[in-house]
Motif scaffolding. Structure first.
Motif, PDB file in Angstrom:
ATOM      1  N   MET A   1       1.872 -31.632  19.775  1.00 47.40           N
ATOM      2  CA  MET A   1       2.526 -30.409  20.174  1.00 47.40           C
ATOM      3  C   MET A   1       2.163 -30.132  21.633  1.00 47.40           C
ATOM      4  N   SER A   2       3.144 -29.839  22.438  1.00 47.85           N
ATOM      5  CA  SER A   2       2.882 -29.627  23.851  1.00 47.85           C
ATOM      6  C   SER A   2       2.347 -28.222  24.124  1.00 47.85           C
ATOM      7  N   PHE A   3       1.762 -28.050  25.300  1.00 52.26           N
ATOM      8  CA  PHE A   3       1.190 -26.764  25.690  1.00 52.26           C
ATOM      9  C   PHE A   3       2.252 -25.671  25.673  1.00 52.26           C
ATOM     10  N   ARG A   4       3.437 -25.972  26.191  1.00 53.52           N
ATOM     11  CA  ARG A   4       4.513 -24.979  26.220  1.00 53.52           C
ATOM     12  C   ARG A   4       4.967 -24.604  24.809  1.00 53.52           C
ATOM     13  N   THR A   5       4.994 -25.575  23.933  1.00 54.08           N
ATOM     14  CA  THR A   5       5.366 -25.303  22.547  1.00 54.08           C
ATOM     15  C   THR A   5       4.327 -24.396  21.898  1.00 54.08           C
ATOM     16  N   ASN A   6       3.050 -24.637  22.180  1.00 55.84           N
ATOM     17  CA  ASN A   6       1.992 -23.778  21.651  1.00 55.84           C
ATOM     18  C   ASN A   6       2.145 -22.356  22.170  1.00 55.84           C
ATOM     19  N   ASP A   7       2.413 -22.205  23.462  1.00 57.53           N
ATOM     20  CA  ASP A   7       2.594 -20.873  24.035  1.00 57.53           C
ATOM     21  C   ASP A   7       3.760 -20.148  23.378  1.00 57.53           C
ATOM     22  N   ALA A   8       4.851 -20.866  23.158  1.00 56.19           N
ATOM     23  CA  ALA A   8       6.014 -20.253  22.523  1.00 56.19           C
ATOM     24  C   ALA A   8       5.694 -19.828  21.102  1.00 56.19           C
ATOM     25  N   ALA A   9       4.962 -20.658  20.383  1.00 57.39           N
ATOM     26  CA  ALA A   9       4.587 -20.323  19.003  1.00 57.39           C
ATOM     27  C   ALA A   9       3.670 -19.106  18.982  1.00 57.39           C
ATOM     28  N   ILE A  10       2.715 -19.065  19.904  1.00 59.40           N
ATOM     29  CA  ILE A  10       1.807 -17.921  19.986  1.00 59.40           C
ATOM     30  C   ILE A  10       2.585 -16.652  20.296  1.00 59.40           C
ATOM     31  N   ASP A  11       3.480 -16.728  21.275  1.00 55.56           N
ATOM     32  CA  ASP A  11       4.297 -15.571  21.636  1.00 55.56           C
ATOM     33  C   ASP A  11       5.104 -15.077  20.441  1.00 55.56           C
ATOM     34  N   GLU A  12       5.658 -16.006  19.676  1.00 54.16           N
ATOM     35  CA  GLU A  12       6.460 -15.636  18.508  1.00 54.16           C
ATOM     36  C   GLU A  12       5.604 -14.961  17.431  1.00 54.16           C
ATOM     37  N   ILE A  13       4.429 -15.506  17.191  1.00 52.33           N
ATOM     38  CA  ILE A  13       3.534 -14.929  16.182  1.00 52.33           C
ATOM     39  C   ILE A  13       3.123 -13.519  16.580  1.00 52.33           C
TER      40      ILE A  13
END
Length: 60
Positions: A1-13
């Motif tokens: 999982m890429s860093f940007r994908t992690n950031d997007a997931a965190i933002d969504e949560i």
């Protein structure tokens, strides 16, 4: 999982928890607890069926 994908997931949560970081962490801990319980059930089922004793275990 890429860093940007992690950031997007965190933002969504966090967004799903109304911006409440404590609520987001609590939700993640609850999900993690559920996944750990599910994994324990899978290991128990594998042990019961003898999969855990095989060298080529599909669970580990």
């Amino acid at each position: 999982m890429s860093f940007r994908t992690n950031d997007a997931a965190i933002d969504e949560i966090v967004a799903n928890c109304g911006g409440d970081l404590r609520g987001a962490l609590k939700a993640l801990l609850l999900v993690n607890e559920h996944l750990e319980a599910e994994l324990a059930q899978l290991y128990a089922a594998a042990a019961h069926s003898g999969l855990a004793e095989r060298r080529n275990s599909v669970l580990h």
